[in-house]
Each structure stands twice: as C-alpha cells, then as structure tokens.
Design a protein around this motif. Sequence first.
Motif, PDB file in Angstrom:
ATOM      1  N   MET A 178     -36.045 -18.608  44.629  1.00 39.98           N
ATOM      2  CA  MET A 178     -35.129 -18.853  43.540  1.00 39.98           C
ATOM      3  C   MET A 178     -33.685 -19.755  44.034  1.00 39.98           C
ATOM      4  N   ALA A 179     -33.308 -20.253  43.051  1.00 36.47           N
ATOM      5  CA  ALA A 179     -31.790 -20.995  42.819  1.00 36.47           C
ATOM      6  C   ALA A 179     -30.789 -20.152  44.058  1.00 36.47           C
ATOM      7  N   ARG A 180     -30.265 -20.688  44.707  1.00 36.49           N
ATOM      8  CA  ARG A 180     -28.333 -19.834  44.766  1.00 36.49           C
ATOM      9  C   ARG A 180     -27.660 -21.006  43.449  1.00 36.49           C
ATOM     10  N   ASN A 181     -26.722 -19.647  43.423  1.00 37.86           N
ATOM     11  CA  ASN A 181     -25.771 -20.281  42.201  1.00 37.86           C
ATOM     12  C   ASN A 181     -24.135 -19.952  42.422  1.00 37.86           C
ATOM     13  N   GLY A 182     -23.648 -21.181  41.846  1.00 39.81           N
ATOM     14  CA  GLY A 182     -22.189 -21.296  42.243  1.00 39.81           C
ATOM     15  C   GLY A 182     -21.589 -21.081  40.957  1.00 39.81           C
ATOM     16  N   ILE A 183     -19.645 -21.594  41.338  1.00 39.91           N
ATOM     17  CA  ILE A 183     -18.985 -21.873  39.925  1.00 39.91           C
ATOM     18  C   ILE A 183     -18.276 -22.911  40.741  1.00 39.91           C
ATOM     19  N   LEU A 184     -17.907 -24.205  39.390  1.00 44.71           N
ATOM     20  CA  LEU A 184     -18.088 -25.233  40.316  1.00 44.71           C
ATOM     21  C   LEU A 184     -15.930 -25.423  39.332  1.00 44.71           C
ATOM     22  N   ILE A 185     -14.918 -25.566  40.367  1.00 44.57           N
ATOM     23  CA  ILE A 185     -14.088 -25.558  39.689  1.00 44.57           C
ATOM     24  C   ILE A 185     -13.259 -26.564  39.222  1.00 44.57           C
ATOM     25  N   PRO A 203      -7.430 -22.170  40.698  1.00 44.11           N
ATOM     26  CA  PRO A 203      -8.430 -20.635  41.177  1.00 44.11           C
ATOM     27  C   PRO A 203      -9.001 -20.431  41.768  1.00 44.11           C
ATOM     28  N   VAL A 204      -9.234 -19.680  42.487  1.00 47.84           N
ATOM     29  CA  VAL A 204      -9.712 -18.885  44.278  1.00 47.84           C
ATOM     30  C   VAL A 204     -10.344 -18.021  44.113  1.00 47.84           C
ATOM     31  N   PRO A 205     -11.819 -17.993  43.758  1.00 42.03           N
ATOM     32  CA  PRO A 205     -12.800 -16.687  44.117  1.00 42.03           C
ATOM     33  C   PRO A 205     -12.552 -15.797  45.353  1.00 42.03           C
ATOM     34  N   ALA A 230     -23.236 -29.269  43.360  1.00 40.64           N
ATOM     35  CA  ALA A 230     -22.599 -30.153  43.789  1.00 40.64           C
ATOM     36  C   ALA A 230     -22.955 -32.002  43.784  1.00 40.64           C
ATOM     37  N   LYS A 231     -23.449 -31.897  42.882  1.00 37.56           N
ATOM     38  CA  LYS A 231     -23.913 -33.506  42.358  1.00 37.56           C
ATOM     39  C   LYS A 231     -22.401 -34.405  40.887  1.00 37.56           C
ATOM     40  N   GLU A 232     -21.928 -33.025  40.740  1.00 36.76           N
ATOM     41  CA  GLU A 232     -21.117 -32.968  40.593  1.00 36.76           C
ATOM     42  C   GLU A 232     -19.745 -33.143  41.001  1.00 36.76           C
ATOM     43  N   LEU A 233     -19.320 -32.605  42.342  1.00 36.07           N
ATOM     44  CA  LEU A 233     -18.830 -33.109  43.354  1.00 36.07           C
ATOM     45  C   LEU A 233     -18.811 -34.519  43.433  1.00 36.07           C
ATOM     46  N   GLU A 234     -19.789 -35.904  43.478  1.00 38.96           N
ATOM     47  CA  GLU A 234     -19.538 -36.796  43.776  1.00 38.96           C
ATOM     48  C   GLU A 234     -18.585 -37.173  42.494  1.00 38.96           C
ATOM     49  N   LYS A 235     -18.350 -37.444  41.397  1.00 36.16           N
ATOM     50  CA  LYS A 235     -18.029 -37.361  40.384  1.00 36.16           C
ATOM     51  C   LYS A 235     -16.513 -37.741  40.193  1.00 36.16           C
ATOM     52  N   LYS A 236     -16.128 -36.343  40.685  1.00 39.89           N
ATOM     53  CA  LYS A 236     -14.166 -36.888  40.891  1.00 39.89           C
ATOM     54  C   LYS A 236     -13.678 -35.718  42.389  1.00 39.89           C
ATOM     55  N   PRO A 237     -12.367 -36.490  42.462  1.00 36.14           N
ATOM     56  CA  PRO A 237     -12.079 -35.526  43.051  1.00 36.14           C
ATOM     57  C   PRO A 237     -11.638 -34.054  42.410  1.00 36.14           C
ATOM     58  N   ARG A 238     -10.732 -33.257  43.233  1.00 30.66           N
ATOM     59  CA  ARG A 238      -9.672 -31.776  42.755  1.00 30.66           C
ATOM     60  C   ARG A 238     -10.651 -30.994  42.079  1.00 30.66           C
ATOM     61  N   GLN A 239     -11.921 -31.027  42.969  1.00 27.84           N
ATOM     62  CA  GLN A 239     -12.957 -29.800  42.344  1.00 27.84           C
ATOM     63  C   GLN A 239     -12.937 -28.468  43.488  1.00 27.84           C
ATOM     64  N   VAL A 240     -13.534 -27.698  43.054  1.00 29.77           N
ATOM     65  CA  VAL A 240     -14.182 -27.169  44.498  1.00 29.77           C
ATOM     66  C   VAL A 240     -15.430 -25.529  44.171  1.00 29.77           C
ATOM     67  N   LEU A 241     -15.984 -26.278  44.897  1.00 31.62           N
ATOM     68  CA  LEU A 241     -17.962 -25.512  44.546  1.00 31.62           C
ATOM     69  C   LEU A 241     -17.276 -24.060  44.752  1.00 31.62           C
ATOM     70  N   PHE A 242     -17.860 -23.002  44.631  1.00 28.63           N
ATOM     71  CA  PHE A 242     -17.997 -21.299  45.669  1.00 28.63           C
ATOM     72  C   PHE A 242     -19.058 -21.140  45.204  1.00 28.63           C
ATOM     73  N   ALA A 243     -19.902 -20.635  46.383  1.00 32.33           N
ATOM     74  CA  ALA A 243     -20.987 -20.159  46.270  1.00 32.33           C
ATOM     75  C   ALA A 243     -21.402 -18.946  47.261  1.00 32.33           C
ATOM     76  N   PRO A 244     -21.048 -18.173  46.667  1.00 27.58           N
ATOM     77  CA  PRO A 244     -21.137 -17.063  48.070  1.00 27.58           C
ATOM     78  C   PRO A 244     -22.864 -16.364  47.936  1.00 27.58           C
ATOM     79  N   ARG A 245     -22.802 -15.742  49.478  1.00 27.28           N
ATOM     80  CA  ARG A 245     -24.292 -15.702  50.037  1.00 27.28           C
ATOM     81  C   ARG A 245     -24.055 -13.819  49.247  1.00 27.28           C
TER      82      ARG A 245
END
Length: 111
Positions: free
Chosen positions: A1-8, A57-59, A96-111
């Motif tokens: 099962m894929a691990r999910n996250g939020i891209l901000i 926004p910071v989870p 994570a692939k979206e992070l390559e497209k532009k700066p000023r993004q963060v990826l939150f992926a809790p365990r």
Amino acid sequence: MARNGILIDYEYCSNCHTCEVICKMEQNIPEGKWGIKVYEIGPWNIEGDRWQLTYMPVPTDMCDLCASRTEKGKLPACVHNCYTGVMQFGPVEELAKELEKKPRQVLFAPR
C-alpha cells in the motif's frame, strides 16, 4: 500500500487559517493545540525593493492525514477546505515528483 502525504505549495498560501480551524473542528483538537498551524515568515527586506513575507501551513505531530476521512475515500479536511488550493493529498511518490516542478513547496508524510 502506498504511503500518503500532503504537498503544500506555500508560495500561494493567503494566511486565511481555514486549515487550522477545520482541522480543530474535524479532529476535536483542544484549545492551544493544533493539527496544522500557519506560520508567518517575515516581513523583512531582502534587498532593494525585494521583501520576504511568506505564510507556511505546517502539519504537527497530531496530524494523521484525517485517517477517518481518507479511509472513506475523502480528502483530509485541510486539503478539502483550502480556499487557495495550495494543498494536494496523495501517494508520496507522486507528490515528490511535483516538488521537481517548482520551489517553495514542502511535502509532509507522517508515519
């Protein structure tokens, strides 16, 4: 099962605090605690007429990506209710692939 996250994409966060409010309501988080918190960075002068003013926004560790919602196929409350659409939910590998497209993004992926 894929691990999910939020891209901000915090470049366009408008500081409306809707994510904070809806998270507290949805998760019944007590006063003084947060599942997601919007922080202001700046303002300060970088150089000439360039200024730094960012809202991020910071989870927190209380965030479980709204497991009770996502198990039913719904988006996390913060993602669903973000007026500016700066949040995306999905598999970490895809986000994570979206992070390559532009700066000023963060990826939150809790365990």
